[in-house]
Design a protein around this motif. Structure first.
Motif, short mmCIF file in Angstrom:
data_model
loop_
_atom_site.label_atom_id
_atom_site.label_comp_id
_atom_site.label_asym_id
_atom_site.label_seq_id
_atom_site.Cartn_x
_atom_site.Cartn_y
_atom_site.Cartn_z
N TYR A 204 4.34 21.47 39.30
CA TYR A 204 4.88 20.78 38.13
C TYR A 204 4.44 21.45 36.83
CZ TYR A 204 5.76 17.12 34.73
OH TYR A 204 6.18 16.44 33.63
N GLU A 205 3.17 21.88 36.77
CA GLU A 205 2.65 22.53 35.56
C GLU A 205 3.28 23.91 35.35
OE1 GLU A 205 0.38 21.58 33.20
OE2 GLU A 205 0.32 19.57 34.05
N LEU A 206 3.52 24.64 36.43
CA LEU A 206 4.03 26.00 36.31
C LEU A 206 5.54 26.07 36.17
CD1 LEU A 206 1.74 27.72 38.96
CD2 LEU A 206 1.49 27.74 36.47
N SER A 207 6.25 25.07 36.67
CA SER A 207 7.71 25.06 36.57
C SER A 207 8.16 23.60 36.51
CB SER A 207 8.33 25.77 37.77
OG SER A 207 7.99 25.09 38.96
N SER A 208 9.44 23.41 36.44
CA SER A 208 9.94 22.03 36.32
C SER A 208 10.73 21.62 37.55
CB SER A 208 10.80 21.90 35.08
OG SER A 208 11.88 22.80 35.16
N TYR A 209 10.19 21.89 38.73
CA TYR A 209 10.84 21.47 39.97
C TYR A 209 10.36 20.05 40.30
CZ TYR A 209 12.05 26.36 40.52
OH TYR A 209 12.53 27.61 40.32
N TYR A 210 11.04 19.07 39.74
CA TYR A 210 10.60 17.69 39.88
C TYR A 210 10.72 17.19 41.31
CZ TYR A 210 10.82 17.74 34.83
OH TYR A 210 10.62 18.05 33.52
N ILE A 211 11.75 17.62 42.01
CA ILE A 211 11.96 17.15 43.38
C ILE A 211 10.85 17.66 44.29
CG2 ILE A 211 13.49 17.27 45.37
CD1 ILE A 211 15.82 17.16 43.45
N VAL A 212 10.51 18.94 44.20
CA VAL A 212 9.43 19.50 45.01
C VAL A 212 8.11 18.83 44.68
CG1 VAL A 212 8.14 21.61 45.54
CG2 VAL A 212 10.62 21.72 45.24
N THR A 213 7.87 18.62 43.40
CA THR A 213 6.64 17.95 42.98
C THR A 213 6.58 16.53 43.55
OG1 THR A 213 6.52 19.22 40.95
CG2 THR A 213 5.32 17.16 41.00
N GLY A 214 7.67 15.81 43.45
CA GLY A 214 7.72 14.44 43.97
C GLY A 214 7.50 14.38 45.46
N ILE A 215 8.13 15.28 46.21
CA ILE A 215 7.95 15.30 47.66
C ILE A 215 6.50 15.60 48.02
CG2 ILE A 215 8.55 16.59 49.76
CD1 ILE A 215 11.39 16.85 48.58
N LEU A 216 5.89 16.57 47.35
CA LEU A 216 4.50 16.90 47.65
C LEU A 216 3.54 15.77 47.29
CD1 LEU A 216 4.37 20.66 46.63
CD2 LEU A 216 4.28 19.71 48.93
N ILE A 217 3.76 15.13 46.17
CA ILE A 217 2.90 14.02 45.76
C ILE A 217 3.02 12.86 46.75
CG2 ILE A 217 2.46 12.29 43.97
CD1 ILE A 217 1.49 15.07 43.24
N VAL A 218 4.24 12.53 47.16
CA VAL A 218 4.43 11.45 48.13
C VAL A 218 3.79 11.81 49.47
CG1 VAL A 218 6.18 10.23 49.49
CG2 VAL A 218 6.48 10.49 47.04
N ALA A 219 3.92 13.06 49.91
CA ALA A 219 3.30 13.49 51.17
C ALA A 219 1.77 13.40 51.06
CB ALA A 219 3.72 14.91 51.52
N GLY A 220 1.21 13.79 49.94
CA GLY A 220 -0.24 13.69 49.74
C GLY A 220 -0.71 12.25 49.73
N LEU A 221 0.05 11.38 49.07
CA LEU A 221 -0.32 9.96 49.04
C LEU A 221 -0.20 9.33 50.43
CD1 LEU A 221 1.22 8.86 45.64
CD2 LEU A 221 -1.18 9.31 46.18
N LEU A 222 0.76 9.78 51.22
CA LEU A 222 0.86 9.30 52.60
C LEU A 222 -0.35 9.72 53.42
CD1 LEU A 222 4.64 9.73 53.47
CD2 LEU A 222 3.35 7.60 53.28
#
Length: 135
Positions: free
Chosen positions: A68-86
Motif C-alpha cells: 500500500y505504501e509503495l503503490s496504490s493496489y488497494y485490492i491486493v492490500t485488502g486481501i493481504l490484510i484480511v488474510a493476516g487478520l484471519l
C-alpha cells in the motif's frame, strides 16, 4: 513510512524461524527454547499453532501495508490484510480452545519422530511395554 512495515515483516519471520527451529531442529538453541517455552506458556499444545500463525499474520499484514505504501493496489492490500487478520483469528481460536494440534506442528511429536520413539502407526512407544518381562 516504510520502516514499520519492514520491521513487522522481519518480526514475523523471526517468530516463524524460532518456531521452526524449536519444532524441527536439535540444536542447543532449539532444546533450550523448548524448555523455556514449555515453562512459560499456559498450554504447549496451543503454542505449537499460535506462534507460527501470529508470525504469519505479522508478515502478511506488514507485506500488505508495504504494498500500500509503495503503490496504490488497494485490492491486493485488502486481501493481504484480511488474510493476516484471519491468521490472528485462527491463532486466537487455537490458543483458547482445546483443539488437537496437527502432528506436523507439534514439537514433541517431531522430536520423537527424529529419534525413533514412534511405532509403525506414529504413536509414541510405551517403554514399559517394550521392555523384557522380568525372569
Amino acid at each position: 513510512m516504510i520502516f514499520w512495515e519492514v520491521f513487522g515483516a522481519i518480526f514475523g519471520l523471526m517468530i516463524i524461524g524460532a518456531w521452526y527451529m524449536e519444532t524441527y531442529l536439535d540444536t542447543t538453541f532449539s532444546s533450550n527454547s523448548r524448555i523455556i517455552t514449555s515453562r512459560m506458556s499456559s498450554s504447549a499444545r496451543s503454542q505449537a499453532t499460535t506462534r507460527p500463525l501470529v508470525g504469519l499474520g505479522f508478515f502478511i499484514c506488514s507485506l500488505g501495508e508495504a504494498i500500500y505504501e509503495l503503490s496504490s493496489y488497494y485490492i491486493v492490500t485488502g486481501i493481504l490484510i484480511v488474510a493476516g487478520l484471519l491468521c490472528f483469528l485462527v491463532a486466537a481460536i487455537y490458543h483458547f480452545f482445546p483443539l488437537p494440534v496437527p502432528r506436523w506442528a507439534d514439537a514433541r511429536y517431531q522430536y520423537m519422530k527424529r529419534h525413533g520413539m514412534l511405532d509403525e502407526n506414529g504413536d509414541p512407544i510405551n517403554v514399559d511395554e517394550e521392555a523384557d518381562p522380568p525372569r
